[in-house]
Each structure stands twice: as structure tokens, then as C-alpha cells.
Scaffold this motif. Sequence first.
Motif, PDB file in Angstrom:
ATOM      1  N   SER A 111      33.868  17.286  50.059  1.00 12.43           N
ATOM      2  CA  SER A 111      34.739  18.464  49.985  1.00 12.43           C
ATOM      3  C   SER A 111      34.854  19.180  51.323  1.00 12.43           C
ATOM      4  CB  SER A 111      34.207  19.446  48.937  1.00 12.43           C
ATOM      5  OG  SER A 111      34.227  18.877  47.652  1.00 12.43           O
ATOM      6  N   VAL A 112      33.765  19.174  52.114  1.00 13.90           N
ATOM      7  CA  VAL A 112      33.759  19.863  53.401  1.00 13.90           C
ATOM      8  C   VAL A 112      33.177  18.919  54.457  1.00 13.90           C
ATOM      9  CG1 VAL A 112      33.088  21.932  54.668  1.00 13.90           C
ATOM     10  CG2 VAL A 112      33.303  22.028  52.171  1.00 13.90           C
ATOM     11  N   LEU A 113      33.946  18.662  55.491  1.00 15.56           N
ATOM     12  CA  LEU A 113      33.507  17.758  56.553  1.00 15.56           C
ATOM     13  C   LEU A 113      33.517  18.500  57.881  1.00 15.56           C
ATOM     14  CD1 LEU A 113      32.722  14.897  57.507  1.00 15.56           C
ATOM     15  CD2 LEU A 113      35.169  14.445  57.822  1.00 15.56           C
ATOM     16  N   PHE A 114      32.384  18.467  58.595  1.00 13.48           N
ATOM     17  CA  PHE A 114      32.252  19.124  59.888  1.00 13.48           C
ATOM     18  C   PHE A 114      32.340  18.083  61.006  1.00 13.48           C
ATOM     19  CE2 PHE A 114      30.408  22.020  56.921  1.00 13.48           C
ATOM     20  CZ  PHE A 114      30.570  23.294  57.460  1.00 13.48           C
ATOM     21  N   ARG A 130      44.043  10.550  57.672  1.00 11.24           N
ATOM     22  CA  ARG A 130      45.488  10.577  57.422  1.00 11.24           C
ATOM     23  C   ARG A 130      45.804  10.171  55.979  1.00 11.24           C
ATOM     24  NH1 ARG A 130      46.726  13.542  61.561  1.00 11.24           N
ATOM     25  NH2 ARG A 130      47.020  12.566  63.573  1.00 11.24           N
ATOM     26  N   LYS A 131      44.853   9.512  55.327  1.00 15.07           N
ATOM     27  CA  LYS A 131      45.095   9.017  53.969  1.00 15.07           C
ATOM     28  C   LYS A 131      44.561   9.970  52.901  1.00 15.07           C
ATOM     29  CE  LYS A 131      44.856   4.186  55.480  1.00 15.07           C
ATOM     30  NZ  LYS A 131      44.138   2.887  55.358  1.00 15.07           N
ATOM     31  N   VAL A 132      43.938  11.065  53.325  1.00 10.91           N
ATOM     32  CA  VAL A 132      43.419  12.017  52.339  1.00 10.91           C
ATOM     33  C   VAL A 132      44.161  13.347  52.463  1.00 10.91           C
ATOM     34  CG1 VAL A 132      41.139  10.944  52.420  1.00 10.91           C
ATOM     35  CG2 VAL A 132      41.609  12.903  53.872  1.00 10.91           C
ATOM     36  N   ASP A 133      44.017  14.157  51.459  1.00 14.63           N
ATOM     37  CA  ASP A 133      44.690  15.458  51.418  1.00 14.63           C
ATOM     38  C   ASP A 133      43.779  16.516  52.043  1.00 14.63           C
ATOM     39  OD1 ASP A 133      46.143  17.709  50.902  1.00 14.63           O
ATOM     40  OD2 ASP A 133      46.088  17.531  48.715  1.00 14.63           O
ATOM     41  N   ILE A 134      44.105  16.926  53.267  1.00 17.00           N
ATOM     42  CA  ILE A 134      43.331  17.975  53.928  1.00 17.00           C
ATOM     43  C   ILE A 134      43.942  19.320  53.547  1.00 17.00           C
ATOM     44  CG2 ILE A 134      42.487  18.894  56.109  1.00 17.00           C
ATOM     45  CD1 ILE A 134      42.883  16.153  57.344  1.00 17.00           C
ATOM     46  N   ALA A 135      43.220  20.105  52.785  1.00 16.59           N
ATOM     47  CA  ALA A 135      43.734  21.391  52.324  1.00 16.59           C
ATOM     48  C   ALA A 135      43.656  22.448  53.420  1.00 16.59           C
ATOM     49  CB  ALA A 135      42.949  21.854  51.101  1.00 16.59           C
ATOM     50  N   LEU A 136      42.523  22.451  54.139  1.00 18.69           N
ATOM     51  CA  LEU A 136      42.262  23.519  55.112  1.00 18.69           C
ATOM     52  C   LEU A 136      41.644  22.931  56.373  1.00 18.69           C
ATOM     53  CD1 LEU A 136      42.039  26.576  55.806  1.00 18.69           C
ATOM     54  CD2 LEU A 136      39.813  26.579  54.638  1.00 18.69           C
ATOM     55  N   LEU A 137      42.198  23.306  57.518  1.00 21.48           N
ATOM     56  CA  LEU A 137      41.644  22.917  58.811  1.00 21.48           C
ATOM     57  C   LEU A 137      41.109  24.179  59.476  1.00 21.48           C
ATOM     58  CD1 LEU A 137      41.107  20.979  61.155  1.00 21.48           C
ATOM     59  CD2 LEU A 137      43.486  21.286  61.874  1.00 21.48           C
ATOM     60  N   VAL A 138      39.796  24.226  59.690  1.00 23.32           N
ATOM     61  CA  VAL A 138      39.133  25.400  60.252  1.00 23.32           C
ATOM     62  C   VAL A 138      38.788  25.126  61.709  1.00 23.32           C
ATOM     63  CG1 VAL A 138      37.183  26.989  60.044  1.00 23.32           C
ATOM     64  CG2 VAL A 138      38.153  25.910  57.991  1.00 23.32           C
ATOM     65  N   PRO A 170      47.837  20.774  56.786  1.00 25.77           N
ATOM     66  CA  PRO A 170      46.872  21.688  56.170  1.00 25.77           C
ATOM     67  C   PRO A 170      47.094  23.142  56.583  1.00 25.77           C
ATOM     68  CG  PRO A 170      45.865  20.566  58.021  1.00 25.77           C
ATOM     69  CD  PRO A 170      47.223  19.931  57.828  1.00 25.77           C
ATOM     70  N   VAL A 171      46.608  24.043  55.767  1.00 24.06           N
ATOM     71  CA  VAL A 171      46.533  25.450  56.156  1.00 24.06           C
ATOM     72  C   VAL A 171      45.510  25.520  57.286  1.00 24.06           C
ATOM     73  CG1 VAL A 171      45.904  27.776  55.407  1.00 24.06           C
ATOM     74  CG2 VAL A 171      47.056  26.212  53.822  1.00 24.06           C
ATOM     75  N   MET A 172      45.743  26.398  58.276  1.00 29.47           N
ATOM     76  CA  MET A 172      44.814  26.512  59.394  1.00 29.47           C
ATOM     77  C   MET A 172      44.171  27.894  59.451  1.00 29.47           C
ATOM     78  SD  MET A 172      46.617  24.422  62.546  1.00 29.47           S
ATOM     79  CE  MET A 172      45.193  24.676  63.621  1.00 29.47           C
ATOM     80  N   LEU A 173      42.876  27.893  59.723  1.00 31.31           N
ATOM     81  CA  LEU A 173      42.125  29.120  59.963  1.00 31.31           C
ATOM     82  C   LEU A 173      41.441  28.996  61.309  1.00 31.31           C
ATOM     83  CD1 LEU A 173      40.610  31.789  59.277  1.00 31.31           C
ATOM     84  CD2 LEU A 173      38.897  30.376  58.093  1.00 31.31           C
ATOM     85  N   ALA A 174      41.786  29.873  62.250  1.00 31.08           N
ATOM     86  CA  ALA A 174      41.148  29.894  63.565  1.00 31.08           C
ATOM     87  C   ALA A 174      40.279  31.142  63.645  1.00 31.08           C
ATOM     88  CB  ALA A 174      42.198  29.893  64.667  1.00 31.08           C
ATOM     89  N   MET A 175      39.025  30.996  64.121  1.00 35.38           N
ATOM     90  CA  MET A 175      38.085  32.110  64.102  1.00 35.38           C
ATOM     91  C   MET A 175      37.437  32.302  65.470  1.00 35.38           C
ATOM     92  SD  MET A 175      36.136  31.431  60.464  1.00 35.38           S
ATOM     93  CE  MET A 175      35.177  30.061  61.102  1.00 35.38           C
TER      94      MET A 175
END
Length: 403
Positions: A111-114, A130-138, A170-175
Motif C-alpha cells: 500500500s505504501v512504498l518508500f 507503470r502497471k499499477v494504480d498510484i493514488a498518491l505521490l508524496v 497520481p495526486v501529488m503532495l509536496a512537503m
Amino acid sequence: MKVRKEVKEAMEVLGIDQCRRGQLKPIGKILKGKDVLLIAPTGFGKSMVYQIPAVCWADRLTLVVEPLVALMHDQVKSLQSRGIRAAYLDSTQSAKEQEKVLHKVRQGSCSVLFVTPERLESHVFQKTVRKVDIALLVVDECHCVLRWGASFRPAYQKIGAFADGCSPRPVMLAMTATCPPEEREELLDALQMQDAICVERSLYRSNLVFLKKRVQSREGAKQALLQCLKKYGPQRALVFCTTIPCAKAAAEELKKHYPGEVALYCGKEKRDEDRILRGEARIIVATSALSMGLDLPDVELVVHLQMPLSLADYYQMAGRAGRNGETARSVLICCDADYRTNRYLLQSTLEGSSLERALELLDEIKNFCDEDRACMVQSLLGALGEHVKRCRYCTNCQKEKRK
């Protein structure tokens, strides 16, 4: 703010009783599919802002880009303890171990890959994700995308293209904890973030006291460091250096006075990394890289043995102190020789507009070091786009009070 049912359920999974002030807004925007630039101080709990959506979207992948391997390991361990299917990919793993992680990603059992930003450039990695659904890119520590920063990483500038190459994007979150207003547009452009919403929290840390000590030589700086450690006698202290030679020399000197209590973290020399992360070293000497990969709550003292390259870098490192809310100190040792050293470093590594901007920022922190009347907190946060009252406790405020 009303908490959505799915957010409450995710909080229970993560063991969170309630979100801190300001966390729900960016979480809500992300869950609505909006790109977010989050600017908040260290200790704000930025990891919660992506972990809650990650749990809400557990059947899809949340990809987290971290600058340091050490921080990735720490986060994965924490998430796995909560039953969350988290993993990391890095150079410390064997080819077999990396393939095992990629297999989990392909099977949808992660679910979460770093990853580090450089991993995004790997053909094998790209072929898998590229073959999976990335919901969120942090994108953590997103200021690393700016060319003139001390923490600049070229791979960060390719993250936007990677995101655009995903389908769906994917949705992107930059912090980050440091991004002055004049740099935000360039940062968002470099990451190719789409109509991003900027959410910022006050950078003011009432428990952090800013101090500075002017010295005339490197020998004077060494003596000032020893005096700081003796005077404040911290449970844990961080000593930041701009150059690797300075960090190594400082560590060797401190080991004479504090045998068995000193650890060194600089460049590729990370022999003490495990000791640092386990909290076994009382005094840690490091270059600026550690400022993004350290999550020790009990740091009571941060000392800058050399002048940082900018006020943003300075605040980033100083913010490692007092993360537990207890009173902590940040001491900046000012020596004119550091300014000349920093100019040489920048001129050796940058050119064109990037060099011009870096030298402007260096002049800004030199003026900060030289200024002996203006409140340090006012000057520092003012440069980062926030206006606050005099702190009354910094070196300059105390000096004015005694007049």
C-alpha cells in the motif's frame, strides 16, 4: 472541522486520537484529488498528512519519495507495526530483496512504498509501477528541487515528468518546512504540480530559543562549541557543519572530551547511522544531509559550527531541536572565514542564475549573522515569509533588554 468517516477509520488504524491543528485541511484536499504544497514546521506531523490518505486508499499505491534511506527505514518500521503494508526500495537491499518488493507492488500487496528520487529513474522500477494504480505521490523535503539550495538533488527535478508519465496521473503532495514565497512558483513548476493548493502553517516555534556567538577564528569556534555543550549539558545535541572536513575534525575533537558519546554522519561516511537512529549517541556531528533524515524527539541543543548556506537551510537544521515540545536551543557560531568558504563552495559547484541566487541567499545569512539589534526570530521568519513579534529570548533581544 468535521472529520470524515474514512479519515476517522484511518486515524484508528494509525493509532491517532485526534489530528493536530491544520492537518485536516491538506488531508481533505488530497482526498478530493487536489495537488497540495504543504509548508509546515518540523514537529507539525507532516507524515500524518499522507499516511491518512494512504490508509484510505489502501487498495491502491502511495509512493513516497524521501531523500534519505535512514528516514525510509524508520517510517516503514512504524507503519508495519500498525499492520499497514509498507515497504521500501534502496541500495542496501540485494537484487533478490528488491525483486521481492517489486513483486509485492505488482501483486497489489503493497500500500505504501518508500523510494529515493533516484529510484524513479530506474527502468526496471518504472516498468513495474507503470502497471499499477498510484493514488498518491508524496515528495518529502521538496525544497531539494531548487538548484541553489544546499540540499539540491538533480533527481528531484525529474519527479514531475515521472508523475505525468503515470496513467492515471497520481495526486501529488509536496512537503517542506522551508519555502519562501518567492520560491514557491519555481518549486511547483519544477515538480510540474497541477493547480496545486498551498497550505502553510506558522513556522514559529515558541519552545526554540535562537542564540548566536561571534568568534574570530576556527579555533575560537571550537572553543565556543565546547562551551555550549558544557553550559547547556544537553541530553542530546546536534552539531551541524557545512563541510565534511569540518564535521570530521569536530567529531574527533569532541570524542576526546566525550568518549563513547559522539557519532558522525557526513557524506557517504555513515558508520554511526544505526547508533544515531537508535538514539544511542548523545552528541551527533553531521553535515546538512542529516537535517532531513533525523526524527529524534529529545534533541535539546543544535549548534551550527559553520555558517549555513542560507536562512532556509539554517531553519531546517535548527528545527531538529525541541520536537517533543520542551525548551531547546539553537546556537549559531559566526565566523567571517565561513562566509569566504561558502562563497568558494558555491562558485565551485554552481553557475549562471543558480549561482547568482545562491550568493544572494548567502549574503542574506551573513547579514543575519552580523546584525546585533533586530530580533533573530523576526529576521529569520521574515525571510521565510512570516511576520511575528519579537521573541524576547534570542541573543539580540536579550542584548536590547540589557540596555
